[in-house]
Design a protein around this motif. Structure first.
Motif, PDB file in Angstrom:
ATOM      1  N   THR A 170      13.244   2.174  11.915  1.00 17.54           N
ATOM      2  CA  THR A 170      13.634   1.889  10.538  1.00 17.54           C
ATOM      3  C   THR A 170      12.477   2.254   9.616  1.00 17.54           C
ATOM      4  O   THR A 170      11.369   1.731   9.788  1.00 17.54           O
ATOM      5  N   PRO A 171      12.680   3.144   8.645  1.00 13.09           N
ATOM      6  CA  PRO A 171      11.588   3.485   7.730  1.00 13.09           C
ATOM      7  C   PRO A 171      11.282   2.342   6.776  1.00 13.09           C
ATOM      8  O   PRO A 171      12.166   1.565   6.399  1.00 13.09           O
ATOM      9  N   ILE A 172      10.020   2.237   6.403  1.00  8.26           N
ATOM     10  CA  ILE A 172       9.576   1.267   5.401  1.00  8.26           C
ATOM     11  C   ILE A 172       8.681   1.990   4.403  1.00  8.26           C
ATOM     12  O   ILE A 172       8.092   3.025   4.716  1.00  8.26           O
ATOM     13  N   LEU A 173       8.598   1.447   3.193  1.00  9.83           N
ATOM     14  CA  LEU A 173       7.677   1.974   2.186  1.00  9.83           C
ATOM     15  C   LEU A 173       6.676   0.881   1.827  1.00  9.83           C
ATOM     16  O   LEU A 173       7.054  -0.182   1.327  1.00  9.83           O
ATOM     17  N   GLY A 174       5.405   1.141   2.117  1.00  7.01           N
ATOM     18  CA  GLY A 174       4.361   0.156   1.866  1.00  7.01           C
ATOM     19  C   GLY A 174       3.640   0.398   0.552  1.00  7.01           C
ATOM     20  O   GLY A 174       3.731   1.470  -0.049  1.00  7.01           O
ATOM     21  N   ARG A 175       2.924  -0.649   0.133  1.00  2.80           N
ATOM     22  CA  ARG A 175       2.103  -0.577  -1.078  1.00  2.80           C
ATOM     23  C   ARG A 175       0.632  -0.543  -0.645  1.00  2.80           C
ATOM     24  O   ARG A 175       0.122  -1.507  -0.074  1.00  2.80           O
ATOM     25  N   VAL A 176      -0.036   0.564  -0.912  1.00  3.24           N
ATOM     26  CA  VAL A 176      -1.435   0.711  -0.508  1.00  3.24           C
ATOM     27  C   VAL A 176      -2.302  -0.272  -1.292  1.00  3.24           C
ATOM     28  O   VAL A 176      -2.180  -0.393  -2.514  1.00  3.24           O
ATOM     29  N   ARG A 177      -3.181  -0.985  -0.565  1.00  2.00           N
ATOM     30  CA  ARG A 177      -4.070  -1.967  -1.194  1.00  2.00           C
ATOM     31  C   ARG A 177      -5.527  -1.515  -1.187  1.00  2.00           C
ATOM     32  O   ARG A 177      -6.229  -1.671  -2.169  1.00  2.00           O
ATOM     33  N   MET A 178      -6.016  -1.029  -0.082  1.00  2.00           N
ATOM     34  CA  MET A 178      -7.413  -0.631   0.078  1.00  2.00           C
ATOM     35  C   MET A 178      -8.364  -1.675  -0.498  1.00  2.00           C
ATOM     36  O   MET A 178      -9.196  -1.416  -1.358  1.00  2.00           O
ATOM     37  N   GLY A 179      -8.217  -2.907   0.003  1.00  2.00           N
ATOM     38  CA  GLY A 179      -9.104  -3.996  -0.368  1.00  2.00           C
ATOM     39  C   GLY A 179      -8.625  -4.849  -1.519  1.00  2.00           C
ATOM     40  O   GLY A 179      -9.182  -5.927  -1.758  1.00  2.00           O
ATOM     41  N   ALA A 180      -7.607  -4.411  -2.241  1.00  2.00           N
ATOM     42  CA  ALA A 180      -7.103  -5.184  -3.382  1.00  2.00           C
ATOM     43  C   ALA A 180      -6.213  -6.328  -2.897  1.00  2.00           C
ATOM     44  O   ALA A 180      -5.690  -6.315  -1.783  1.00  2.00           O
ATOM     45  N   ALA A 181      -6.027  -7.336  -3.756  1.00  2.00           N
ATOM     46  CA  ALA A 181      -5.203  -8.487  -3.399  1.00  2.00           C
ATOM     47  C   ALA A 181      -3.723  -8.144  -3.348  1.00  2.00           C
ATOM     48  O   ALA A 181      -2.941  -8.831  -2.688  1.00  2.00           O
ATOM     49  N   SER A 182      -3.325  -7.090  -4.040  1.00  2.00           N
ATOM     50  CA  SER A 182      -1.939  -6.635  -4.009  1.00  2.00           C
ATOM     51  C   SER A 182      -1.936  -5.123  -4.134  1.00  2.00           C
ATOM     52  O   SER A 182      -2.957  -4.513  -4.474  1.00  2.00           O
ATOM     53  N   GLY A 183      -0.785  -4.524  -3.857  1.00  3.94           N
ATOM     54  CA  GLY A 183      -0.712  -3.072  -3.855  1.00  3.94           C
ATOM     55  C   GLY A 183      -0.088  -2.498  -5.106  1.00  3.94           C
ATOM     56  O   GLY A 183       0.342  -3.215  -6.009  1.00  3.94           O
ATOM     57  N   GLY A 184      -0.032  -1.175  -5.131  1.00  6.77           N
ATOM     58  CA  GLY A 184       0.593  -0.464  -6.229  1.00  6.77           C
ATOM     59  C   GLY A 184       2.055  -0.213  -5.931  1.00  6.77           C
ATOM     60  O   GLY A 184       2.742  -1.060  -5.356  1.00  6.77           O
ATOM     61  N   PRO A 185       2.574   0.951  -6.293  1.00  4.32           N
ATOM     62  CA  PRO A 185       3.982   1.258  -6.032  1.00  4.32           C
ATOM     63  C   PRO A 185       4.242   1.449  -4.543  1.00  4.32           C
ATOM     64  O   PRO A 185       3.318   1.666  -3.753  1.00  4.32           O
ATOM     65  N   ARG A 186       5.510   1.348  -4.160  1.00  2.22           N
ATOM     66  CA  ARG A 186       5.882   1.633  -2.767  1.00  2.22           C
ATOM     67  C   ARG A 186       5.738   3.137  -2.539  1.00  2.22           C
ATOM     68  O   ARG A 186       6.619   3.912  -2.877  1.00  2.22           O
ATOM     69  N   ALA A 187       4.627   3.535  -1.939  1.00  7.90           N
ATOM     70  CA  ALA A 187       4.332   4.960  -1.842  1.00  7.90           C
ATOM     71  C   ALA A 187       3.880   5.393  -0.458  1.00  7.90           C
ATOM     72  O   ALA A 187       3.597   6.566  -0.259  1.00  7.90           O
ATOM     73  N   HIS A 188       3.790   4.459   0.499  1.00 10.26           N
ATOM     74  CA  HIS A 188       3.348   4.832   1.844  1.00 10.26           C
ATOM     75  C   HIS A 188       4.488   4.652   2.834  1.00 10.26           C
ATOM     76  O   HIS A 188       4.993   3.544   3.033  1.00 10.26           O
ATOM     77  N   LEU A 189       4.887   5.743   3.481  1.00  7.83           N
ATOM     78  CA  LEU A 189       5.980   5.705   4.452  1.00  7.83           C
ATOM     79  C   LEU A 189       5.444   5.414   5.846  1.00  7.83           C
ATOM     80  O   LEU A 189       4.458   6.008   6.284  1.00  7.83           O
ATOM     81  N   ALA A 190       6.094   4.479   6.545  1.00  2.00           N
ATOM     82  CA  ALA A 190       5.818   4.194   7.954  1.00  2.00           C
ATOM     83  C   ALA A 190       7.144   3.794   8.594  1.00  2.00           C
ATOM     84  O   ALA A 190       8.209   3.927   7.977  1.00  2.00           O
ATOM     85  N   HIS A 191       7.106   3.304   9.839  1.00  2.00           N
ATOM     86  CA  HIS A 191       8.337   2.933  10.533  1.00  2.00           C
ATOM     87  C   HIS A 191       8.156   1.620  11.281  1.00  2.00           C
ATOM     88  O   HIS A 191       7.060   1.314  11.771  1.00  2.00           O
TER      89      HIS A 191
END
Length: 248
Positions: free
Chosen positions: A87-108
């Motif tokens: 099942t594909p998912i779209l993640g929000r990249v944080r890179m150390g932040a408390a929350s992420g930006g837009p759903r821009a990272h695809l994984a499964h």
């Protein structure tokens, strides 16, 4: 076009794999070690073509690398043909932040015998080389680092974190919002606007990066002592770029 499993396995230099946790791990590692993350097209202001035929031509026929929406689309096609429930998912990249930006990272998320695994061959930072079991919060040691998946009550996301000398470093968070074609296109646009949401500079646009498993994430910027000038056909862009990712 039908997915050419034989051609894909030849590209990642691997024999046919069983549908099992071991086979899933071998598949992710094999793709990571052969097909690198690289973001030259977004950096040059081009929008990569996400049509399956275009991704196949770029990653398999031309033997280039790509970024998450390309790399994990290819992996997802292989998983489906091999018989995995992915099942594909779209993640929000944080890179150390408390929350992420837009759903821009695809994984499964892959389900095997009732167990779910996070499968990702396309994260452009210091991500895990092997799948991670969901619902298991104990740290997982891998050759490239130690990782964990932590539930975040504030956002409702599962957060992938990597252990560093300074503590746990959040890489990205994800939920189970269904991934549709419009959301994939939105994720593609989101890569170009991360800097407006949670980051001082957009990670995929502002830093020319290349990485394969077993290598630290490298960029032309790192190789040039912190800055790089990128040339396009017809002349230089006239901009310098700084690497944002720590070495793996």
């Amino acid at each position: 076009m039908p997915f050419d499993l034989t051609g894909y396995l030849a590209r990642i230099d691997h024999d046919p794999l069983p549908v099992s946790p071991e086979g899933l791990t071998a598949l992710q590692i094999a793709q990571l070690r052969v097909i690198p993350f690289e973001n030259s097209e977004p950096l040059l202001g081009r929008v990569p073509d996400l049509a399956p035929s275009a991704i196949w031509r770029k990653l398999v026929v031309e033997k280039r690398g790509g970024y998450c929406l390309e790399l994990n689309t290819l992996l997802g096609q292989a998983l489906e043909v091999l018989g995995y429930q992915a099942t594909p998912i779209l993640g929000r990249v944080r890179m150390g932040a408390a929350s992420g930006g837009p759903r821009a990272h695809l994984a499964h998320i892959v389900t095997l015998d009732g167990t779910e695994w996070l499968v990702d061959a396309g994260f452009g930072g210091p991500g895990p080389e092997a799948p991670l079991m969901l619902g298991w919060e104990a740290p997982a040691e891998q050759g490239c680092g130690t990782y964990r998946l932590r539930p975040d009550a504030a956002t409702g996301e599962q957060v992938l974190e990597r252990q560093t000398p300074d503590g746990w470093f959040a890489l990205y968070g994800f939920d189970r919002v269904p991934v549709t074609a419009p959301r994939r296109r939105s994720g593609q646009r989101g890569l170009r606007h991360m800097g407006q949401v949670a980051f001082p500079e957009p990670p995929h646009d502002a830093s020319l990066a290349f990485r394969r498993t077993g290598e630290p994430l490298r960029s032309r910027a790192e190789a040039a002592g912190g800055h790089a000038r990128v040339a396009e056909q017809g002349g230089p862009l006239g901009r310098s770029y700084r690497s944002l990712w720590p070495a793996g």
